[in-house]
Design a protein around this motif. Structure first.
Motif, PDB file in Angstrom:
ATOM      1  N   ASP A  65      48.246  37.926  32.219  1.00 44.25           N
ATOM      2  CA  ASP A  65      47.252  37.708  33.268  1.00 44.25           C
ATOM      3  C   ASP A  65      46.401  36.501  32.905  1.00 44.25           C
ATOM      4  OD1 ASP A  65      47.939  40.048  34.730  1.00 44.25           O
ATOM      5  OD2 ASP A  65      46.738  41.259  33.354  1.00 44.25           O
ATOM      6  N   CYS A  66      45.967  35.755  33.914  1.00 43.82           N
ATOM      7  CA  CYS A  66      45.061  34.625  33.699  1.00 43.82           C
ATOM      8  C   CYS A  66      43.640  35.172  33.617  1.00 43.82           C
ATOM      9  CB  CYS A  66      45.184  33.620  34.844  1.00 43.82           C
ATOM     10  SG  CYS A  66      44.083  32.193  34.628  1.00 43.82           S
ATOM     11  N   ARG A  67      42.976  34.893  32.475  1.00 44.10           N
ATOM     12  CA  ARG A  67      41.612  35.387  32.263  1.00 44.10           C
ATOM     13  C   ARG A  67      40.753  34.289  31.648  1.00 44.10           C
ATOM     14  NH1 ARG A  67      42.970  41.105  29.357  1.00 44.10           N
ATOM     15  NH2 ARG A  67      44.218  41.971  31.036  1.00 44.10           N
ATOM     16  N   ALA A  68      39.449  34.456  31.777  1.00 46.00           N
ATOM     17  CA  ALA A  68      38.516  33.525  31.146  1.00 46.00           C
ATOM     18  C   ALA A  68      38.579  33.718  29.644  1.00 46.00           C
ATOM     19  CB  ALA A  68      37.101  33.782  31.653  1.00 46.00           C
ATOM     20  N   GLY A  72      34.524  30.073  25.781  1.00 46.81           N
ATOM     21  CA  GLY A  72      33.820  29.131  26.644  1.00 46.81           C
ATOM     22  C   GLY A  72      33.962  29.492  28.101  1.00 46.81           C
ATOM     23  N   PRO A  73      32.900  29.273  28.907  1.00 42.36           N
ATOM     24  CA  PRO A  73      32.924  29.675  30.319  1.00 42.36           C
ATOM     25  C   PRO A  73      33.901  28.882  31.181  1.00 42.36           C
ATOM     26  CG  PRO A  73      30.946  28.421  29.839  1.00 42.36           C
ATOM     27  CD  PRO A  73      31.649  28.635  28.533  1.00 42.36           C
ATOM     28  N   LYS A  74      34.300  27.712  30.749  1.00 38.64           N
ATOM     29  CA  LYS A  74      35.203  26.883  31.549  1.00 38.64           C
ATOM     30  C   LYS A  74      36.625  26.853  30.998  1.00 38.64           C
ATOM     31  CE  LYS A  74      32.149  25.307  34.490  1.00 38.64           C
ATOM     32  NZ  LYS A  74      32.187  25.589  35.868  1.00 38.64           N
ATOM     33  N   LYS A  75      36.949  27.800  30.101  1.00 41.35           N
ATOM     34  CA  LYS A  75      38.292  27.839  29.522  1.00 41.35           C
ATOM     35  C   LYS A  75      39.002  29.096  30.012  1.00 41.35           C
ATOM     36  CE  LYS A  75      37.233  25.167  25.460  1.00 41.35           C
ATOM     37  NZ  LYS A  75      37.387  25.023  24.039  1.00 41.35           N
ATOM     38  N   PHE A  76      40.280  28.939  30.304  1.00 41.37           N
ATOM     39  CA  PHE A  76      41.071  30.057  30.825  1.00 41.37           C
ATOM     40  C   PHE A  76      42.391  30.113  30.072  1.00 41.37           C
ATOM     41  CE2 PHE A  76      38.261  28.331  33.969  1.00 41.37           C
ATOM     42  CZ  PHE A  76      37.581  29.461  34.410  1.00 41.37           C
ATOM     43  N   GLU A  77      42.971  31.304  29.987  1.00 42.35           N
ATOM     44  CA  GLU A  77      44.208  31.460  29.223  1.00 42.35           C
ATOM     45  C   GLU A  77      45.039  32.618  29.766  1.00 42.35           C
ATOM     46  OE1 GLU A  77      43.237  32.524  25.184  1.00 42.35           O
ATOM     47  OE2 GLU A  77      41.802  34.026  25.844  1.00 42.35           O
ATOM     48  N   TRP A  78      46.330  32.586  29.422  1.00 43.54           N
ATOM     49  CA  TRP A  78      47.227  33.686  29.766  1.00 43.54           C
ATOM     50  C   TRP A  78      47.079  34.738  28.676  1.00 43.54           C
ATOM     51  CZ3 TRP A  78      48.889  33.841  34.470  1.00 43.54           C
ATOM     52  CH2 TRP A  78      49.153  32.662  35.170  1.00 43.54           C
ATOM     53  N   VAL A  79      46.711  35.961  29.060  1.00 43.60           N
ATOM     54  CA  VAL A  79      46.488  37.056  28.116  1.00 43.60           C
ATOM     55  C   VAL A  79      47.555  38.134  28.349  1.00 43.60           C
ATOM     56  CG1 VAL A  79      44.850  38.828  27.376  1.00 43.60           C
ATOM     57  CG2 VAL A  79      44.021  36.573  28.092  1.00 43.60           C
ATOM     58  N   PHE A  80      48.188  38.569  27.250  1.00 48.24           N
ATOM     59  CA  PHE A  80      49.233  39.587  27.344  1.00 48.24           C
ATOM     60  C   PHE A  80      48.669  40.885  27.913  1.00 48.24           C
ATOM     61  CE2 PHE A  80      51.447  43.221  25.385  1.00 48.24           C
ATOM     62  CZ  PHE A  80      52.690  43.039  25.957  1.00 48.24           C
ATOM     63  N   ALA A 175      45.653  35.981  38.285  1.00 50.73           N
ATOM     64  CA  ALA A 175      47.079  35.763  38.560  1.00 50.73           C
ATOM     65  C   ALA A 175      47.915  36.367  37.438  1.00 50.73           C
ATOM     66  CB  ALA A 175      47.370  34.274  38.687  1.00 50.73           C
ATOM     67  N   GLU A 176      49.138  36.691  37.755  1.00 47.50           N
ATOM     68  CA  GLU A 176      50.077  37.289  36.814  1.00 47.50           C
ATOM     69  C   GLU A 176      51.290  36.391  36.650  1.00 47.50           C
ATOM     70  OE1 GLU A 176      53.181  40.521  37.968  1.00 47.50           O
ATOM     71  OE2 GLU A 176      51.390  41.602  37.280  1.00 47.50           O
ATOM     72  N   THR A 177      51.811  36.330  35.445  1.00 48.80           N
ATOM     73  CA  THR A 177      53.079  35.655  35.212  1.00 48.80           C
ATOM     74  C   THR A 177      53.963  36.593  34.395  1.00 48.80           C
ATOM     75  OG1 THR A 177      54.155  33.619  34.464  1.00 48.80           O
ATOM     76  CG2 THR A 177      52.352  34.434  33.116  1.00 48.80           C
TER      77      THR A 177
END
Length: 191
Positions: A65-68, A72-80, A175-177
């Motif tokens: 899932d895409c999460r903050a 940092g408040p402006k960084k996002f990442e794909w989290v398992f 979002a999900e990948t």
């Protein structure tokens, strides 16, 4: 005529003997320990007093899932989030389905038995493009069935499954990948 029948029987026996090295179709039971088990790093070895009971091959996806990012408040990442896979006797396409693997992480056999485990150790895969190899400890399992006495699980020989290399953005929050993966799971029981 008897000599021809005997010669035919001998030829048939020789052909059947030569074919005995061909792969055997498995029944819908877990696969007994392979003659050649993959060598794992020391930190992934099953605890003393446990023996390999059976193995299964998994084919499915790793869900992210895409999460903050917490840094940092402006960084996002794909989290398992979770795996979603079918379990088979082997990676042979004609291999029978034995169960499924999903969030928990949980392994559920066709007989309804389940084991839920937690990760206790990780090691990078020999394939740099694949998810890590793991050692997991069973937290709970069914009273009866395939997974009833499983104490530890190794995830090895992984292929794929990593999160996308490109990060996600604030427009993709939630979002999900789904990344395809394969792995072999070794299930251990107390000796």
């Amino acid at each position: 005529m008897k000599k021809i029948a005997i010669a035919g029987s001998i030829a048939t026996a020789a052909i059947l003997s030569a074919c005995s090295t061909a792969p055997v179709k498995h029944t819908a039971d877990p696969v007994a320990p392979a003659a050649q088990v993959v060598s794992v790093p020391a930190n992934l070895k099953a605890p003393a007093g446990e023996v390999l009971a059976f193995q299964m091959a998994a084919t499915g996806v790793q869900i992210y899932d895409c999460r903050a990012n917490k840094s940092g408040p402006k960084k996002f990442e794909w989290v398992f989030r979770a795996p979603e896979a079918e379990l088979y006797a082997s990676h042979d396409p004609s291999s029978p389905k034995l169960g499924k693997h999903y969030e928990g992480p949980t392994w559920e056999a066709a007989d309804g038995s389940k084991v839920i485990a937690e990760v206790v150790a990780k090691s990078d895969s020999v394939d740099t493009n694949a998810i890590p190899w793991l050692l997991l400890k069973a937290k709970s399992s069914s009273a009866n069935g395939t997974f009833s006495k499983v104490t530890s699980i190794q995830r090895v020989v992984t292929v794929g499954g990593k999160a996308p290399l490109t990060g996600c953005s604030d427009f993709q929050i939630g979002a999900e990948t789904r990344t395809p993966y394969k792995a072999t799971y070794y299930f251990f029981k107390a000796n």
